[in-house]
Design an enzyme around this catalytic site. Structure first.
Site, PDB file in Angstrom:
ATOM      1  N   GLY A   5      -8.073  -9.017   0.566  1.00 13.85           N
ATOM      2  CA  GLY A   5      -6.844  -9.414   1.260  1.00 13.85           C
ATOM      3  C   GLY A   5      -6.354 -10.816   0.927  1.00 13.85           C
ATOM      4  O   GLY A   5      -5.223 -10.998   0.478  1.00 13.85           O
TER       5      GLY A   5
ATOM      6  N   ARG B 168       0.830  -1.217   0.000  1.00 18.58           N
ATOM      7  CA  ARG B 168       0.000   0.000   0.000  1.00 18.58           C
ATOM      8  C   ARG B 168       0.862   1.264   0.000  1.00 18.58           C
ATOM      9  O   ARG B 168       0.509   2.256  -0.640  1.00 18.58           O
ATOM     10  CB  ARG B 168      -0.931   0.011   1.216  1.00 18.58           C
TER      11      ARG B 168
ATOM     12  N   GLY C 120     -12.177  -4.476   2.212  1.00 18.35           N
ATOM     13  CA  GLY C 120     -13.600  -4.170   2.394  1.00 18.35           C
ATOM     14  C   GLY C 120     -14.161  -3.259   1.308  1.00 18.35           C
ATOM     15  O   GLY C 120     -15.282  -3.468   0.835  1.00 18.35           O
TER      16      GLY C 120
ATOM     17  N   LYS D 235     -17.411 -18.446   3.037  1.00 18.57           N
ATOM     18  CA  LYS D 235     -18.811 -18.329   3.429  1.00 18.57           C
ATOM     19  C   LYS D 235     -19.695 -17.620   2.422  1.00 18.57           C
ATOM     20  O   LYS D 235     -19.404 -16.501   2.017  1.00 18.57           O
ATOM     21  CB  LYS D 235     -18.894 -17.551   4.741  1.00 18.57           C
TER      22      LYS D 235
HETATM   23  C1  3PG Z   1      -8.438  -1.792   5.356  1.00 17.78           C
HETATM   24  O1  3PG Z   1      -7.360  -2.129   5.838  1.00 17.78           O
HETATM   25  O2  3PG Z   1      -9.192  -2.586   4.766  1.00 17.78           O
HETATM   26  C2  3PG Z   1      -8.812  -0.349   5.430  1.00 17.78           C
HETATM   27  O3  3PG Z   1      -7.741   0.422   5.821  1.00 17.78           O
HETATM   28  C3  3PG Z   1     -10.004  -0.130   6.309  1.00 17.78           C
HETATM   29  O4  3PG Z   1      -9.717  -0.478   7.641  1.00 17.78           O
HETATM   30  P1  3PG Z   1     -10.909  -0.725   8.665  1.00 17.78           P
HETATM   31  O5  3PG Z   1     -11.592  -1.986   8.215  1.00 17.78           O
HETATM   32  O6  3PG Z   1     -10.291  -0.833  10.025  1.00 17.78           O
HETATM   33  O7  3PG Z   1     -11.841   0.468   8.559  1.00 17.78           O
HETATM   34 MG    MG Z   2     -10.784  -4.108   6.731  1.00 17.10          MG
END
Ligand code: 3PG
Ligand code: MG
Length: 402
Positions: A357, A39, A380, A200
């Site tokens: 991820g 990142r 996310g 899931k």
């Molecule tokens: C992530 O790592 O997916 C983003 O930085 C968001 O982090 P968070 O899920 O803690 O808001």
């Molecule tokens: Mg996250």
């Protein structure tokens, strides 16, 4: 979302201006050292560009999930150090993102230099999208740039409220991510395929439902495929499954059918008595999983079938591994298909975008990440985009111009 309303700072005179950059510095850190700097590496060119153009660059970001107060465990200091290393010059670090330390650091920051401010989540007001906290942040800058696509699914002060208080722009990395997702989902070359894996169904109902209405072929794999098979009466032995979501799986299949989206499930599996390194495994056809064994990966016929399908597609979006890839030998299916997708991409036959991820870790393990058209740094936020949801951090940037 009106993405054509996103503006970048290209052509804007930022010389001597204080530019607040919302970055995603949420990288893995162990014993004070960054263990995966992807990142940060992706952020560097955008920061360097602002600095070269004479801006005074103020980076704000969250790190981890502290409980709303300062906590050394979640300090951005080690991340700022690593960022400085990648930028090849020292960055200034301020011990708080507002108040005295931030104001002092910004006042002393010469044009062309970069400061990183401490974790915005050390203030409870950040996650509350609090307007007065956003005002304190806004007071530090003249312009706001959001270059944190991977945090754009959060409506927090630094990603949302702040964008309404200063002239607000999209950063180059955010634009790259948005353009990649647009290219595969909003304006793709057909036929299109999505590979959705993972454990899931319950965590990806909205992704599957949205994609069923968008793509031509929906390839379902990972343990979530077990729920689809169970829903059709297939014996899956001791495999991980969500029996309570069998109905959900059937609904998704019906929805896909109504939209002329073909749902594709595995044809064979690698099965073993349990999930452990080197467990005695065998390949079985889909209808032949022995009752005492569990499905842990897709088999070679499935990989060949999926390869044939993506070989006939022009566009691919991929989220989620096909098997328990972290534990050998159950990564082979994912790795083999990843290599095939990479080959199709480098030959120019396929546009491939992957994110999430686990997915990125799997592509890295297969050694093919840089052969995909684009690999997202988002987890996310990538999933929420696949769900067809509006991301507040992006909506804030487009709304800023209305
Ligand atoms: C992530 O790592 O997916 C983003 O930085 C968001 O982090 P968070 O899920 O803690 O808001
Ligand atoms: Mg996250």
């Amino acid at each position: 979302m009106q993405l054509d309303r996103l503006r970048t700072t290209a052509g804007v005179d930022i010389k001597g201006k204080r530019v607040i950059v919302r970055a995603d510095l949420n990288v893995p850190v162990k014993d004070g050292k960054v263990t995966d700097a992807t990142r940060l590496e992706r952020l560097v060119p955008g920061l360097q560009d602002l600095a070269k153009r004479g801006a005074r660059v103020i980076v704000i970001a969250h790190f981890g999930r502290p409980k709303g107060g300062p906590d050394p465990q979640f300090s951005l200091k080690p991340v700022a150090d690593k960022l400085g290393e990648l930028l090849a010059h020292r960055v200034v670090f301020a011990e708080d993102c507002v108040g005295g330390p931030a104001e002092g650091a910004v006042a002393a920051l010469p044009p062309g230099r970069i400061a990183v401010l401490e974790n915005v989540r050390f203030h409870k007001a950040e996650e509350k999208n609090d307007a007065s906290f956003a005002k304190r942040l806004a007071a530090l800058g003249d312009l706001y740039v959001n270059d944190a696509f991977s945090a754009a699914h959060r409506a927090h002060a630094s990603t949302d409220a702040l964008a309404h208080l200063l002239p607000a722009y999209a950063g180059p990395l955010l634009m790259e991510e948005v353009n990649a997702l647009e290219r595969v989902l909003e304006k793709p070359d057909h036929p299109t395929a999505a590979i959705i894996g993972g454990a899931k169904v319950s965590s990806k109902i909205d992704v599957l439902t949205h994609l069923a209405a968008k793509v031509d072929r929906l390839i379902i794999a990972g343990a979530m495929a077990n729920t689809f098979l169970l829903a059709q009466g297939v014996e899956i032995g001791k495999s991980l499954v969500e029996p309570g979501h069998a109905g959900t799986a059937l609904n998704i299949m019906h929805a896909a059918k109504a939209r002329h989206c073909e749902v594709i499930l595995p044809r064979d599996f690698v099965v073993a008595p349990k999930l452990e390194v080197g467990a005695a495994s065998q390949v079985v056809a889909t209808l032949e999983t022995p009752s005492e064994l569990m499905i842990l990966d897709v088999g070679p016929k499935t990989v060949a079938h999926y390869t044939e399908i993506i070989g006939r597609c022009r566009t691919l979006v991929w989220n989620g591994p096909l098997g328990a890839f972290e534990i050998a030998p159950f990564g082979e299916g994912t790795f083999a298909l990843a290599r095939q997708a990479a080959t199709l991409t480098t030959s120019g036959a396929l546009v491939s975008v992957a994110g999430g991820g686990d997915t990125v870790a799997a592509l890295n393990a297969a050694g093919v990440s840089n052969q995909f058209t684009y690999v997202s740094t988002a987890g996310g936020a990538f999933l929420e985009w696949l769900e067809g949801r509006e991301l507040p951090g992006i909506a804030a940037l487009t709304g800023a111009w209305s």
